[in-house]
Design a protein around this motif. Structure first.
Motif, PDB file in Angstrom:
ATOM      1  N   UNK A  42     -47.998 -37.109  18.249  1.00 27.15           N
ATOM      2  CA  UNK A  42     -46.536 -37.096  18.147  1.00 27.15           C
ATOM      3  C   UNK A  42     -45.892 -35.892  18.813  1.00 27.15           C
ATOM      4  N   UNK A  43     -46.637 -34.789  18.871  1.00 26.91           N
ATOM      5  CA  UNK A  43     -46.096 -33.600  19.538  1.00 26.91           C
ATOM      6  C   UNK A  43     -46.642 -33.500  20.963  1.00 26.91           C
ATOM      7  N   UNK A  44     -47.971 -33.581  21.089  1.00 24.82           N
ATOM      8  CA  UNK A  44     -48.605 -33.356  22.387  1.00 24.82           C
ATOM      9  C   UNK A  44     -48.340 -34.463  23.386  1.00 24.82           C
ATOM     10  N   UNK A  45     -48.506 -35.718  22.964  1.00 23.74           N
ATOM     11  CA  UNK A  45     -48.400 -36.820  23.920  1.00 23.74           C
ATOM     12  C   UNK A  45     -46.990 -37.417  23.950  1.00 23.74           C
ATOM     13  N   UNK A  46     -46.491 -37.793  22.771  1.00 24.78           N
ATOM     14  CA  UNK A  46     -45.193 -38.475  22.746  1.00 24.78           C
ATOM     15  C   UNK A  46     -44.011 -37.501  22.795  1.00 24.78           C
ATOM     16  N   UNK A  47     -44.219 -36.291  22.282  1.00 22.43           N
ATOM     17  CA  UNK A  47     -43.124 -35.330  22.288  1.00 22.43           C
ATOM     18  C   UNK A  47     -41.982 -35.713  21.358  1.00 22.43           C
ATOM     19  N   UNK A  48     -42.277 -36.484  20.323  1.00 23.22           N
ATOM     20  CA  UNK A  48     -41.213 -36.895  19.401  1.00 23.22           C
ATOM     21  C   UNK A  48     -40.842 -35.814  18.405  1.00 23.22           C
ATOM     22  N   UNK A  49     -41.825 -35.005  18.048  1.00 23.41           N
ATOM     23  CA  UNK A  49     -41.569 -34.013  17.000  1.00 23.41           C
ATOM     24  C   UNK A  49     -41.816 -32.607  17.525  1.00 23.41           C
ATOM     25  N   UNK A  50     -41.330 -31.626  16.768  1.00 27.44           N
ATOM     26  CA  UNK A  50     -41.556 -30.234  17.122  1.00 27.44           C
ATOM     27  C   UNK A  50     -42.990 -29.842  16.823  1.00 27.44           C
ATOM     28  N   UNK A  51     -43.441 -28.762  17.402  1.00 25.87           N
ATOM     29  CA  UNK A  51     -44.826 -28.335  17.234  1.00 25.87           C
ATOM     30  C   UNK A  51     -45.026 -27.514  15.980  1.00 25.87           C
TER      31      UNK A  51
END
Lengths: 531, 333
Positions: free
Chosen positions: B154-163
């Protein structure tokens, strides 16, 4: 029909709620560093002895002399002291203070401040004060021996030390120059402002302390009035990120500029990205094996020699230590005056067996404790396997850092596997602890590594180590350290195995990164970011 | 009034007991707190000075008396593993965990309860099967692995959420701190950008925690419901011709509300304890990480402070569910 809660609608709603925020790169004048900084307990340079703490204070304070982060090879250079003179008897050094330098408070930096800072560190007697007291300074005599006179600072030494040793020592964090006038109102009892300086700063360095949230982050703000020019980075944010994989993700997403604790696997993973580069520097940390001389078996010279052949140096360097440690069998690390590249021992079980058999040793059991850090445990287990081949049984118990240190301080660790980090930029920093043991009696509780391994260092070797601190000629001094190390390799039961390689992964546009190399701590003031 | 006084007394006694036990554990623990302060290089003189400064040379009963006296005055002492007063540390780490645990529980309840009810109503049906699998996975998956995979996807590939972390660096320190809970603080400040940023950081760890509490809550809900559904009054209700929806939600569910409250409260409390691994993976500076680190350093002031806070929460939530019990169940006085 059940009018149920619609799971699908709920999921959809929550997906929509995910902020599709634009994850842009960090701003051009902000440097964001992912690091493990949960060891910081103080910002007071007179107390701080932990890596992360000194990495911060190195940028908050200036010292009389310092390294040029763009030219580390050059060694120490004038910083707050513009120049210095050494007396003919080599026992007095007079520093002339640089003119027009200001602290963050706006107060001028005076010789008076420098004198007070050094006196304070000696009197507080915390952390790394021994770096100063090794020159004969004591709480009783320091007011007399470290004195300000106008714009001059005069330091009197008890011996005619090599002035390179003295000046190298003054590049250490404990010798930082503190703004006396700012600290005085915060002094409580006889604490010299220790409590206040633990969480605040009063320096003249390139950065001020903007915020410190323990275990979370430290923020530095550039100091516009810095005497050497305001740094390009207006803010430096050091974030605590425990996990290597999390650091890697942050780096790959562009949310941090530098990731400092990537595992070998993660370094390999990011290395292939064209937006990321790895900066590699040898650090001043040794991984060593200490053989406790209180142990009947380990004090046998044959066992000491055999153990040196039972370490699979190359095997470990090429596997789990890959890229992070290199084989180094000498007590002075690469990057220091007199460092030696001679690594004579190889992994040779047959040879070790022969040495042991010749001495009539065919079996034996040793129980030891190892700190629960993956590298140490792996080294210990590899050693365990090769010792078994030579008929020796090693029983390993894992413990926390504090527990192992507790036992080590009480000379109760038969085989110590762990690290030693240098304290200042001179070979004496290691020689004085690996090869000096003033008194091997169990009651004196010295902190030298030789004492902790109960090794009575031969008088002759100790004399040579002392003499090297007094040798004024740099070339001769270098040779003396090479000789000391050769002798050390032959006889010492404390065996250096590897030297740390710092691998900092960063965005390609980060220029002039400097982790301090083997001799110092990280510098941020020269860092720039390109397109 | 007498009831209230009794409650207070039992609360005070419980807290005191908690302090005694933690204090004793702390003192017999084989970790030397002095070493954290003086470091590896310390000479014996430096060690002894720090030892005295911590008051460790005093007899144990005296150390405890001094400690309790200080705590009564709101002084939890200094933490040796952070160099800050324990109170200021707790003010920082507890809201971080509270925020995460509250959102996690919210997710767990809002999905877990309906799931449990439906699973019970359609026993053996496909929703029941799914609920079973969900719960099983929730019980058995290592959170460490799930967390990292969640971050990767969700963070690394899709970029939907913050890290990892609570906020993006641009928002850090930009919202005036009131409660220490960034979602609430940014709402108070009316800063929507900061709210969205904080939300994008919290949603993944909260969902993860929510999932684990969901697994527990849905199983409990299901078994409570099944117990009710086999009761005679349900049969009566059905015979009376009430709709199934009414039977389930109005009759059966109302009766499980009471034990369910306890389950939810306990599940919330256990999240408050801090899920150390979740906090580590997501660089979430919460109380779980704080207390664990303190423990490893022998930092007893911090451990005691953290324990008092968590213990108080447990006691408080127990009390709350007791009170709700009385309100929801008219049979109890």
């Amino acid at each position: 029909m059940i009018k149920s809660f619609s799971l699908r609608a709920g999921l959809l709603a929550s997906v929509m709620a995910f902020a599709p925020a634009a994850f842009a790169d960090t701003p051009k004048d902000v440097l964001v560093v992912a690091d493990q900084i949960d060891d910081i307990i103080t910002m007071d340079t007179a107390q701080s002895s932990e890596f992360s703490g000194i990495n911060i204070t190195n940028n908050l304070y200036d010292r009389l002399v310092d390294f040029d982060p763009l030219d580390m090879e050059a060694g120490f250079k004038p910083a707050l002291a513009e120049s210095w003179e050494v007396s003919d008897d080599h026992k007095t050094i007079t520093f002339k203070m640089r003119d027009g330098v200001k602290f963050h408070s706006g107060n001028p930096v005076r010789a008076e401040d420098a004198a007070w800072s050094l006196q304070r560190a000696v009197k507080l007697d915390k952390g790394l004060s021994f770096i100063l007291t090794q020159f004969g300074l004591t709480p009783d005599n320091v007011d007399e021996n470290v004195k300000a006179d106008g714009d001059k600072l005069i330091i009197k030494l008890d011996q005619p030390y090599a002035y390179s040793l003295v000046l190298n020592s003054l590049t250490a964090s404990v010798a930082s120059v503190i703004d006396k006038e700012t600290v005085l109102p915060h002094v409580e009892g006889d604490d010299f402002g220790n409590k206040w300086l633990g969480q605040n700063e009063a320096g003249s360095g390139p950065f001020t302390l903007a915020a410190w949230k323990p275990n979370e982050q430290v923020q530095l703000a550039s100091f516009a009035g810095y005497w050497n020019g305001e740094p390009a980075m207006k803010r430096v944010i050091v974030r605590h990120v425990q996990e290597s994989s999390a650091q890697r993700l942050l780096l790959e997403q562009g949310d941090v500029d530098v990731a400092r604790n990537l595992s070998p696997t993660d370094v390999e993973g990011v290395e292939t990205k064209d937006t990321v580069k790895i900066v590699t520097e040898p650090r001043g940390r040794l991984l060593y094996m200490g053989l406790n001389q209180n142990d009947k078996l380990l004090s046998n010279p044959a066992v000491i020699e055999a153990m040196k052949y039972l370490v699979d140096y190359k095997g470990m360097e090429g596997s789990f230590l890959k890229g992070q440690w290199k084989v180094h069998q000498n007590i002075v690390p690469t990057g220091y005056l007199g460092a030696s590249d001679d690594n004579p021992w190889t992994y040779d079980v047959e040879k070790a067996k022969k040495i042991l058999n010749d001495a009539g040793i065919t079996s034996g059991t040793i129980k030891t404790v190892v700190r629960d850090i993956a590298d140490y445990v792996n080294v210990a287990q590899t050693l365990q396997a090769s010792m078994a081949q030579a008929g020796l049984t090693l029983e390993i118990q894992q413990m926390t850092g504090a527990q192992v240190l507790d036992a080590y301080r009480a000379r109760q660790v038969p085989i110590f596997i762990g690290e030693w980090g240098t304290d200042y930029a001179d070979p004496n920093t290691n020689v004085s602890t690996f090869a000096i043991n003033p008194n091997n009696s169990p009651d004196v509780k010295h902190s030298e590594l030789a004492w902790r391994n109960a090794w009575a260092v031969p008088e002759d070797l100790q004399k040579k180590a002392m003499a090297a601190t007094l040798e004024g000629d740099a070339d001769k001094r270098k040779q003396e350290y090479l000789d000391i190390q050769q002798e050390y390799r032959d006889i010492a039961p404390i065996v250096p195995l590897f030297q740390k390689i710092g691998q900092d992964a960063m965005q390609k546009n980060v220029d002039h990164w400097n982790s301090g190399g083997a001799v110092a701590s990280v510098y941020y003031r020269q860092v720039t970011k390109g397109e | 009034m007498r009831l209230f006084g009794g409650l207070l007394l039992s609360l005070a006694l419980t807290l005191l007991g908690l302090l005694v036990v933690t204090f004793i554990i702390g003192r017999v623990m084989p970790i030397d707190p002095v070493l954290k302060i003086v470091g590896e290089r310390a000479t014996q003189a430096q060690y002894d000075a720090a030892y005295r400064a911590l008051g460790l040379d005093q007899p144990l009963w005296r150390q405890f008396a001094i400690y309790v006296w200080d705590v009564l005055h709101g002084n939890f002492g200094m933490s040796i593993s952070t160099g800050h007063p324990v109170v200021s540390d707790l003010k920082r780490v507890f809201p971080a965990t509270l925020e995460l645990a509250a959102l996690g529980t919210l997710i767990g309840v809002s999905v877990g309860v309906p799931l449990g009810v439906i699973a019970a109503a359609r026993r053996g049906g496909w929703i029941d099967q799914i609920a079973r699998v969900v719960a099983l996975v929730g019980y058995s998956m290592p959170i460490f692995w799930l967390g990292l995979m969640g971050l990767l996807v969700f963070y690394g590939i899709l970029g939907w959420v913050g890290g990892p972390g609570r906020q993006g660096i641009l928002f850090d320190g930009m919202v005036t701190e009131r409660t220490g809970m960034i979602l609430i603080d940014s709402l108070i400040a009316g800063d929507w950008a900061a709210f969205r940023d904080a939300f994008s950081h919290i949603i993944l760890p909260a969902t993860l925690l929510g999932y684990f509490s969901l697994a527990y809550i849905s199983r409990m809900t299901r078994s409570f419901m099944l117990e009710q559904m086999s009761s005679e009054y349900i049969l009566t209700a059905r015979v009376k011709g009430l709709s199934e929806t009414r039977v389930i939600w109005r009759h059966a569910f109302r009766n499980i509300a009471v034990p369910l409250v306890t389950v939810i409260a306990l599940s919330f409390a256990s999240l408050l304890e801090g899920s150390v691994l979740t906090e580590i993976i997501f660089s979430w500076p919460g109380i779980g990480q704080y207390v664990t680190k303190a423990m490893l350093a022998g930092d007893m002031n911090a451990v005691l402070g953290g324990t008092v806070v968590i213990g108080t929460c447990f006691i408080g939530l127990n009390l709350l569910s007791d009170i709700l019990y009385r309100i929801l169940d008219p049979r109890s006085e």
